[in-house]
Design a protein around this motif. Structure first.
Motif, short mmCIF file in Angstrom:
data_model
loop_
_atom_site.label_atom_id
_atom_site.label_comp_id
_atom_site.label_asym_id
_atom_site.label_seq_id
_atom_site.Cartn_x
_atom_site.Cartn_y
_atom_site.Cartn_z
N ARG A 304 0.87 -1.18 0.00
CA ARG A 304 0.00 0.00 0.00
C ARG A 304 0.91 1.23 0.00
N VAL A 305 0.73 2.10 -1.00
CA VAL A 305 1.59 3.29 -1.03
C VAL A 305 1.34 4.16 0.19
N PHE A 306 2.39 4.81 0.66
CA PHE A 306 2.37 5.69 1.84
C PHE A 306 2.01 4.92 3.12
N THR A 307 2.54 3.70 3.23
CA THR A 307 2.43 2.95 4.49
C THR A 307 3.78 2.31 4.78
N TRP A 308 3.90 1.68 5.93
CA TRP A 308 5.17 1.10 6.37
C TRP A 308 4.93 -0.32 6.88
N ASN A 309 5.79 -1.22 6.50
CA ASN A 309 5.71 -2.62 6.91
C ASN A 309 6.45 -2.79 8.25
N GLU A 310 5.69 -2.65 9.33
CA GLU A 310 6.34 -2.68 10.66
C GLU A 310 6.87 -4.06 11.01
N ARG A 311 6.22 -5.08 10.49
CA ARG A 311 6.66 -6.44 10.83
C ARG A 311 8.11 -6.67 10.40
N ASP A 312 8.46 -6.28 9.20
CA ASP A 312 9.79 -6.57 8.69
C ASP A 312 10.75 -5.37 8.74
N PHE A 313 10.20 -4.18 8.88
CA PHE A 313 11.05 -2.99 8.84
C PHE A 313 11.03 -2.19 10.15
N GLY A 314 10.37 -2.76 11.19
CA GLY A 314 10.38 -2.14 12.51
C GLY A 314 9.57 -0.85 12.57
N GLU A 315 9.88 -0.08 13.59
CA GLU A 315 9.16 1.17 13.82
C GLU A 315 9.33 2.08 12.59
N PRO A 316 8.25 2.71 12.12
CA PRO A 316 8.35 3.51 10.88
C PRO A 316 9.50 4.53 10.93
N GLY A 317 10.33 4.46 9.93
CA GLY A 317 11.40 5.45 9.77
C GLY A 317 12.64 5.22 10.61
N LYS A 318 12.58 4.30 11.60
CA LYS A 318 13.73 4.14 12.52
C LYS A 318 15.01 3.78 11.74
N VAL A 319 14.87 2.81 10.84
CA VAL A 319 16.06 2.37 10.10
C VAL A 319 16.58 3.52 9.22
N ILE A 320 15.69 4.37 8.75
CA ILE A 320 16.13 5.49 7.89
C ILE A 320 16.98 6.45 8.72
N ARG A 321 16.50 6.71 9.95
CA ARG A 321 17.25 7.65 10.81
C ARG A 321 18.60 7.06 11.22
N GLU A 322 18.62 5.77 11.46
CA GLU A 322 19.90 5.12 11.81
C GLU A 322 20.89 5.20 10.65
N LEU A 323 20.36 4.91 9.47
CA LEU A 323 21.24 4.95 8.29
C LEU A 323 21.75 6.38 8.05
N GLU A 324 20.89 7.32 8.29
CA GLU A 324 21.25 8.72 8.08
C GLU A 324 22.47 9.10 8.93
N LYS A 325 22.49 8.58 10.16
CA LYS A 325 23.63 8.90 11.05
C LYS A 325 24.94 8.39 10.45
N LYS A 326 24.84 7.37 9.62
CA LYS A 326 26.06 6.83 9.00
C LYS A 326 26.30 7.42 7.61
N GLY A 327 25.54 8.44 7.29
CA GLY A 327 25.77 9.13 6.01
C GLY A 327 24.96 8.59 4.85
N PHE A 328 24.05 7.65 5.13
CA PHE A 328 23.23 7.11 4.05
C PHE A 328 21.97 7.94 3.85
N LYS A 329 21.51 7.99 2.60
CA LYS A 329 20.24 8.63 2.28
C LYS A 329 19.33 7.53 1.73
N VAL A 330 18.07 7.60 2.07
CA VAL A 330 17.15 6.55 1.64
C VAL A 330 16.18 7.07 0.60
#
Ligand code: GLC
Length: 767
Positions: A304-330
């Motif tokens: 579904r567009v504009f939704t987040w798969n919490e089961r496999d990707f955890g809390e919405p956006g958390k992995v994006i913020r973690e990656l960002e700290k390491k210089g990654f852009k999503v």
């Protein structure tokens, strides 16, 4: 079809013509851009490619001739005859382009008997007769035409003797030279003759056809069964000017954020955030530079567009913020197909507001895509675009830095959408047939506008489907290629023609999307990727994995080498983007663009220019460790060995698996960044310039790489002049960005020297 010419009237830059059987218009937009128009279907242009009034209101004269009406601008003479035949001459009276006066006729007609056989064996019968299209223009061929452009097509660089269709198509089979259409429709063509060059832009977004001397060697034609007669003749003294004029009309690729020019990793098949974290960490551990990771459809909840798969990707956006700290852009993917699910807010809202396309009887039209049963937003409706733009807020708040808009031909799993499905064209009702080719264009536009509103930085949108002018909003990639040597080979003419068609920010799935990559293929593809505007390794579920390390040490080393080289060349690439924003010239250029008088360049499919200064000749054959390279006029230096070569000839360059042949033109100045893992990791206050002996001139551009401040002058421009007496002068000619370089490192003839920069100018005696 129009009959005899009757009267005419001139009003506000437009010559209104009447014929026995209809009316036509010739509009002078600039001295070099002329529109030929007849409202065969409805009044007005309704262009999706051209925004705003592009008329420069130039002076022109109108004169009656013997049997024609003559319209004279500062550069062109246009003659209009009976039957609305239109011929174009340059100011010196040289014929550029003339209408063909005869009828269409097949050079090799197919007999009825033979057609029966073809059908019996299951072959497609492309054209049974030379039947006229409802809208049709036939131009005479003078005999020496080469044709370029047409957006994203398979096959060779020069399109003479081929025919194509404009109908955005998602065809899962391996793309071959025989394909008439792919995902994008850009009905723009450059015709190059020995004595003439011009462009034709057929701004009819319905399904259209181009036959470039295949049906008959005496003419080429373009046509459509719907829409208006609406084309632009685009003049210019050379190909570069024609492109400048075409992109004046349809828009230019705006300056992207700097990080987008770094390296990207993607795979349809990263199914959990844990997997993505591991990929990211591996890049850092192996010291391979990378900026961006793409999240394919699995990050969504049930697609579904504009939704987040919490089961496999955890809390919405958390992995994006973690990656960002390491210089990654999503970057996250979105598809137009909205899942039919009454418990899903996007579906509910769209239904309540009437935002989805409908059957002629009025019910919402349904088909199947990734989420199963799905409905299609009606992007031709400005309210739907505003709604979609607003939805980007959800992604921006998750920390997403780019949006990848896919499946927007629009694709469908249960057969193509019928032609009569009701779409909007702004405030009017329209059909799928009329809006199909602009669907991806309008989706990209809505996404772009949403990112401007909700993120504020320069939007990074990637699209699969597009129409002429989509370059204003989006980057494109060539869709689902496969890990085939044929596709690596084809990528060169494919990207070159996209570039000539105004699509400057393009790339292929490095390594190939479908089928299975091999160590050798990936090694060669990363060499092409290094010099592609968009540099993304992407592959399909079920295919062999193809991250840089999966094939062992040697392939890893080659990936490291070329991805690091990409980061070194970032300032050069960024300068090319600055240039394209100003003149529309592509990043990847076929040699013919700069050497159009050189016959050798007209059909050169296996090498290209990366900007004007670098010539790239990737190896695209399995098992090859040598490459036949053509160097055009001038002096060229081998990038690896510094060996000097005289142009105007072929040479055989040794190219073992870890070498992509690259040559640099004498007098070039190429800026380099120091090593980095990602954009923003270090502040570059020392710029290295590789200087090649000769005379040269170069503008280097510098800004914050992120926002729109550059449009208000927030940038620095350095003018570098290299003279034959080996003097290099660097001058800051525009200062609007605080971080002026402190130092320059100059590399010349194997020597490297550092110089302090006083913020104004620097003179270096190189010898
Ligand atoms: C389409 C895209 C491809 C993507 C896949 C799954 O095939 O072209 O890039 O990975 O859909 O979203």
């Amino acid at each position: 079809m129009f009959g005899r010419r009757k009267g005419y009237e001139v009003k506000e830059g437009i010559v209104y013509l009447t014929f026995d059987k209809g009316c036509g218009q010739i509009e002078v937009l600039t001295d070099e851009i002329i529109n030929v128009f007849s409202p065969l279907e409805r009044e007005g242009h309704h262009s999706k490619a051209i925004e705003g009034d592009k008329s420069k209101h130039v002076y022109f004269e109108v004169k009656e001739g013997v049997d024609f009406l003559e319209i004279i601008t500062a550069s062109l003479v246009v003659r209009v005859y009976d039957h609305f035949h239109v011929d174009f001459y340059d100011k010196g009276g040289r014929l550029l382009c003339a209408d063909y006066r005869g009828n269409r006729e097949f050079a090799t007609p197919i007999s009825d008997k033979f057609i029966e056989f073809l059908i019996a064996e299951g072959h497609e019968v492309p054209h049974e007769s030379a039947e006229d299209y409802r809208v049709q223009v036939i131009k005479r061929m003078e005999g020496d035409e080469c044709f370029y452009g047409l957006g994203d097509k398979t096959g060779v660089l020069n399109k003479r003797h081929y025919d194509y269709e404009m109908w955005n198509s998602d065809i899962p089979q391996a793309h071959t030279d025989a394909f008439k259409a792919l995902y994008k429709s850009v009905p723009f063509l450059i015709t190059l003759r020995k004595e003439a060059v011009y462009g034709i832009f057929f701004d009819n977004p319905c399904k259209s056809y181009f036959d470039l001397g295949k049906e008959q060697d005496g003419y080429y034609l373009f046509g459509a069964d719907q829409g208006n007669l609406d084309y632009y003749f685009i003049g210019g003294t050379n190909m570069a000017e024609v492109i400048r004029n075409y992109t004046y009309l349809t828009g230019r690729t705006p300056l992207p954020q700097l990080f987008t020019l770094g390296y990207h990793q993607s795979r349809w098949g990263y199914e959990t955030s844990a997997e993505i974290r591991a990929i990211a960490d591996k890049y850092r551990a192996l010291d391979i530079p990378i900026d961006t990771i793409h999240f394919d459809i699995d990050y969504m909840d049930g697609y579904r567009v504009f939704t987040w798969n919490e089961r496999d990707f955890g809390e919405p956006g958390k992995v994006i913020r973690e990656l960002e700290k390491k210089g990654f852009k999503v970057v996250t993917i979105i598809d137009p197909g909205v899942k039919k699910d009454p418990d899903y807010d996007v579906y509910r809202e769209g239904i309540e507001q009437g935002y989805f396309v409908k059957m002629p009887e009025g019910e919402v039209y349904e088909n199947e895509v990734w989420p199963g049963e799905a409905v299609y937003p009606d992007f031709g409706n400005p309210k739907v675009r505003a709604w979609w733009a607003d939805k980007q807020k959800y992604l921006v708040e998750l920390g997403v830095r780019g949006v990848w808009t896919d499946m927007n031909e629009p694709a469908s799993f249960r057969g193509e959408l019928p032609e009569d499905i009701v779409f909007s064209d702004e405030s009017e009702a329209s059909t799928h047939a009329a809006m199909h080719n602009v669907y991806g264009h309008l989706m990209s536009r809505a996404t772009y506008e949403g990112l401007v509103r909700h993120d504020g930085r320069r939007p990074f949108v990637i699209t699969r489907a597009c129409y002429a002018g989509t370059q204003k909003y989006s980057t494109m990639w060539t869709g689902d290629n496969q890990s085939l040597w044929d596709h690596l080979r084809m990528a060169i003419p494919q990207m070159c023609n996209m570039g000539l068609s105004g699509l400057a920010f393009v790339g292929t799935d490095v390594g190939g999307f479908g089928a299975d990559a091999t160590p050798e293929l990936l090694s060669r593809w990363v060499q092409l990727g290094c010099f592609s505007p968009l540099f993304r390794n992407h592959s399909s579920k079920g295919s062999t994995r193809q991250e840089p390390w999966v094939f062992g040490e040697e392939t890893l080393r080659i990936n490291q080498k070329y991805i690091r080289l990409r980061y070194r060349l970032l300032p050069y690439l960024y300068d090319l983007f600055y240039e394209t924003g100003n003149n529309g010239l592509p990043i990847i250029r076929p040699l013919v663009l700069h050497y159009e008088k050189d016959e050798e360049c007209k059909n050169l499919n296996t090498e290209f220019l990366f900007g004007a200064q670098m010539l790239i000749a990737p190896v695209v054959e399995q098992g090859m460790n040598k490459k036949l390279v053509y160097l055009p006029e001038g002096t060229w230096y081998d990038y690896d060995t510094m060996e000097k070569h005289t142009g105007g000839q072929y040479l055989i360059k040794s190219a073992p698996i870890d070498i992509c042949p690259v040559f640099v033109k004498a007098g070039s100045i190429i800026p380099n960044y120091p090593p980095m893992h990602y954009v923003g990791e270090i502040e570059v206050d020392n710029l290295t310039l590789d200087v090649y002996p000769g005379e040269g001139h170069y503008i280097h551009y510098q800004d914050n790489g992120e926002d729109f401040a550059y449009l208000e002058g927030g940038y620095n421009a350095y003018e570098c002049s290299l003279s034959a007496d080996e003097t290099l002068i660097i001058k800051l000619i525009h200062k609007g960005y605080a971080k002026v370089y402190r130092q320059f490192t100059i590399r010349y003839k194997g020597r490297e020297q550092q110089f302090e920069f006083n913020g104004d100018s620097l003179t270096v005696w190189l010898s």
